[in-house]
Enzyme design. Sequence first.
Site, PDB file in Angstrom:
ATOM      1  N   ALA A 303       0.812  -1.125  -0.001  1.00 17.15           N
ATOM      2  CA  ALA A 303       0.082   0.037  -0.007  1.00 17.15           C
ATOM      3  C   ALA A 303       0.791   1.368  -0.019  1.00 17.15           C
ATOM      4  CB  ALA A 303      -0.697  -0.021   1.123  1.00 17.15           C
ATOM      5  N   ASP A 305       0.106   4.562   0.934  1.00 19.80           N
ATOM      6  CA  ASP A 305      -1.001   5.096   1.690  1.00 19.80           C
ATOM      7  C   ASP A 305      -1.558   6.563   1.315  1.00 19.80           C
ATOM      8  OD1 ASP A 305      -2.117   2.680   2.886  1.00 19.80           O
ATOM      9  OD2 ASP A 305      -0.356   2.647   4.332  1.00 19.80           O
ATOM     10  N   GLY A 307      -0.494   8.421  -1.310  1.00 16.29           N
ATOM     11  CA  GLY A 307      -0.605   8.689  -2.674  1.00 16.29           C
ATOM     12  C   GLY A 307      -1.850   8.022  -3.247  1.00 16.29           C
ATOM     13  N   GLU A 308      -1.951   6.842  -2.792  1.00 17.27           N
ATOM     14  CA  GLU A 308      -3.079   6.086  -3.353  1.00 17.27           C
ATOM     15  C   GLU A 308      -4.432   6.432  -2.677  1.00 17.27           C
ATOM     16  OE1 GLU A 308      -0.796   2.317  -5.257  1.00 17.27           O
ATOM     17  OE2 GLU A 308      -1.348   2.100  -3.038  1.00 17.27           O
ATOM     18  N   VAL A 386      -6.395   4.173   7.918  1.00 19.45           N
ATOM     19  CA  VAL A 386      -6.296   3.570   6.824  1.00 19.45           C
ATOM     20  C   VAL A 386      -6.618   2.272   6.876  1.00 19.45           C
ATOM     21  CG1 VAL A 386      -4.805   3.424   4.714  1.00 19.45           C
ATOM     22  CG2 VAL A 386      -4.275   4.936   6.219  1.00 19.45           C
ATOM     23  N   TYR A 389      -5.211  -0.061   9.828  1.00 19.13           N
ATOM     24  CA  TYR A 389      -3.913   0.641  10.479  1.00 19.13           C
ATOM     25  C   TYR A 389      -4.399   2.116  10.784  1.00 19.13           C
ATOM     26  CZ  TYR A 389       0.230  -1.960  11.049  1.00 19.13           C
ATOM     27  OH  TYR A 389       1.132  -2.771  11.639  1.00 19.13           O
ATOM     28  N   HIS A 441       6.076  -7.360   7.741  1.00 19.10           N
ATOM     29  CA  HIS A 441       5.979  -6.191   6.727  1.00 19.10           C
ATOM     30  C   HIS A 441       7.029  -5.075   7.093  1.00 19.10           C
ATOM     31  CE1 HIS A 441       2.977  -5.895   9.878  1.00 19.10           C
ATOM     32  NE2 HIS A 441       2.775  -4.260   9.505  1.00 19.10           N
ATOM     33  N   HIS A 443       7.075  -0.387   7.022  1.00 16.58           N
ATOM     34  CA  HIS A 443       6.645   0.766   6.859  1.00 16.58           C
ATOM     35  C   HIS A 443       7.493   1.729   6.406  1.00 16.58           C
ATOM     36  CE1 HIS A 443       2.442  -0.451   8.789  1.00 16.58           C
ATOM     37  NE2 HIS A 443       3.344  -1.209   9.330  1.00 16.58           N
ATOM     38  N   ASP A 450      11.934  21.002   2.933  1.00 19.59           N
ATOM     39  CA  ASP A 450      12.315  22.103   2.293  1.00 19.59           C
ATOM     40  C   ASP A 450      13.064  23.099   3.092  1.00 19.59           C
ATOM     41  OD1 ASP A 450      12.704  24.183   0.368  1.00 19.59           O
ATOM     42  OD2 ASP A 450      10.620  24.510   0.080  1.00 19.59           O
ATOM     43  N   ASP A 605      19.023  25.825  -3.135  1.00 16.34           N
ATOM     44  CA  ASP A 605      17.890  25.773  -1.915  1.00 16.34           C
ATOM     45  C   ASP A 605      17.396  24.373  -2.036  1.00 16.34           C
ATOM     46  OD1 ASP A 605      15.549  26.404  -0.775  1.00 16.34           O
ATOM     47  OD2 ASP A 605      14.406  27.375  -2.484  1.00 16.34           O
TER      48      ASP A 605
END
Length: 678
Positions: A303, A305, A307-308, A386, A389, A441, A443, A450, A605
Amino acid sequence: MATETKEKHHPYDPLTADEIEHARDVLDAERELGEGIRYVQIERKQPQKAAVKAYEQNGTDVAREAFVILRDSEEKTTYEAVVSLDDAELTSWEEKPNVQPSITLAEFDECERVVKNNDEWQAAAAKRGVENFDLAIVDPWSVGHHLVPEGIDPDRRLAHAMSWIRTSETDNGYARPLDGIHAFVDLDEMVVVELIDRGTKVDNVLTDLEDAKYREEDRDLRDDLKPYNVDQPEGPSWEIDGRKIEWQNWHIRVGWNQREGLVLYNIGYEDDGDVRPIIHRASAAEMNVPYGEKDPNHNWKNAIDIGEYNIGRLANSLTEGCDCLGHMHYFDAVMNDADGEVRVLPNVICVHEEDYGTLWKHTNWRTENSEVRRNRRLVISFVATVGNYDYEFNWYFYQDGSVEPQVRLTGIDSNGLVGPDEDVTSGYAELLAPNVKGMLHQHFFSFRLDMEVDGSDNVLYRRQNQPVPKGPNTEIRWDGQEDVDGLNPTGASFYADKTQLESESEAKELIDPLKGRYWQVEHAEKTNHVDRPVAYKLAPGSNVEAAVQDHSSIMERTGYIKYHLWATPYRDDERYPAGEYPNQNPGGDGLPKWTANDRSLDGEDLVLWYTLGVNHVTRPEDWPILPVHIASFKLEPVNFFEENPAIDVPPEHAIKDIHARREEKYDDPDAVAGSNDD
């Protein structure tokens, strides 16, 4: 006393409810939108950084625009639109062929309904002992790209639906997996295009599996826990003006979008009356959860999570006394639903203060004088669920000028069934409960920072311990040059090596805790009072390397997980490490694509991208609810200040009457002498 006032819109402020309605009305008026249109996102269009800088320096107006992503389920295509909110007109309309936007909440609901009404699915569920199909829950997982079954067009808008069955409406829905049933759903047409039944390992999931109750009314609770009250009778120490927070010299602007959730802007620290910039924009920009289990019922899971699914859209409304303690300030999340209507989630972002133990202390044993300061931190947080989770994202700001982004993972493990003869000692999965396993699994969270350390002309260095060979005339100075007059007769000398990472390829790095590795962002020209470059360092905490192979589907689609550190020169359109549209994307977009140009990082930058990894080998103690697993890293000042910036924090007895509070708290006078409330 803290104050909370209102200010006019800053260019980074999210859209209001009126602006979302306005954007939708303009679109409806200027385009003939069919009934199959879904509004995936209506958000403030991210303004160019240069325009925001001009606004902040001289008040130059910045256009207020809405960025809209739409999915036309009838035409099976995606569109991007830009609406000028100032001029009430559509300024851009672009078809985006061959991309799939994130799955919407409406599609979540419709997918579950379609699957539960499917005859093949009902027959497969009945074979597992299910009689009341209404009690089933169905989660639409993303299909990825490379593992779509043969015979299904991978260009269709798809979901891979997994199912569980409850025993009641309030039961733990994930206690009884309908393992082996795989429904592939076309989310445009809302039909099951293929139902795969790989068989079950348990005859009857209702009778052969145990309840996994966790709700308050279903458990015997401890009766020896006394109240713990966080009391701030004079209010908090912050000032909030619209979306700007000032706290203990920190200046922070709070933003929000549906994809990332909480976004922080203009993070700076006030020093001698000037607010010195440190980070221009900070967010958790993407996350990925690959599963290591070889079982074909689970080996496809990966997943992406943020972006999808748009993790901001899955945020919780937070509650006082449960998610936060003390005096809270909340920000609502104003978003849209699939019909373009305004959807307001109240109390999504929580701001509060926490005591965090000792800030600094020294006891002069000769004079018996002891000076100690309590460490108070500001917390800005949100929580998203989600599916199974739950993820809590905390941003901690400390009085010593450091910042700690943190993730807390909890909720319910994704699980499957274990057969009577199945080997569960192989390391791919672990038993959580009788007949129920949790799969190994990981994560991975990609934090986009920035940086703006005292300005935008920054330089990146790697710092790590370097030993010196034993013997005479071999000592190495701090700058790496040989000191011919030095000696290292004991072989104990070592130094903190400092190596500039001048290009994007050089900045692709893994952590190395054995060497004490960290990364330092310096201003290219500015120095402190002892002529050292002002800087902030990124200090890793616990982390893990991605276990998947380079040629795997996971690495092809989310290549950012290969390294813990990436760095790029700032570009307005480089925001998401797995690309703009990761859903069903074959891969190659985002950080791997941008950094292939190997651009210079010298005096640029800079944007740092830090991959924070968690390894999860499941255990019975994770069941039925996972105790929070905490992962974080820190940003700390280096030569940024002339001295400890927290040296002026007052002791507790200077801000409250310790003796009066003791008398108030304790009825027994003898207990007062033994208390430690100072």
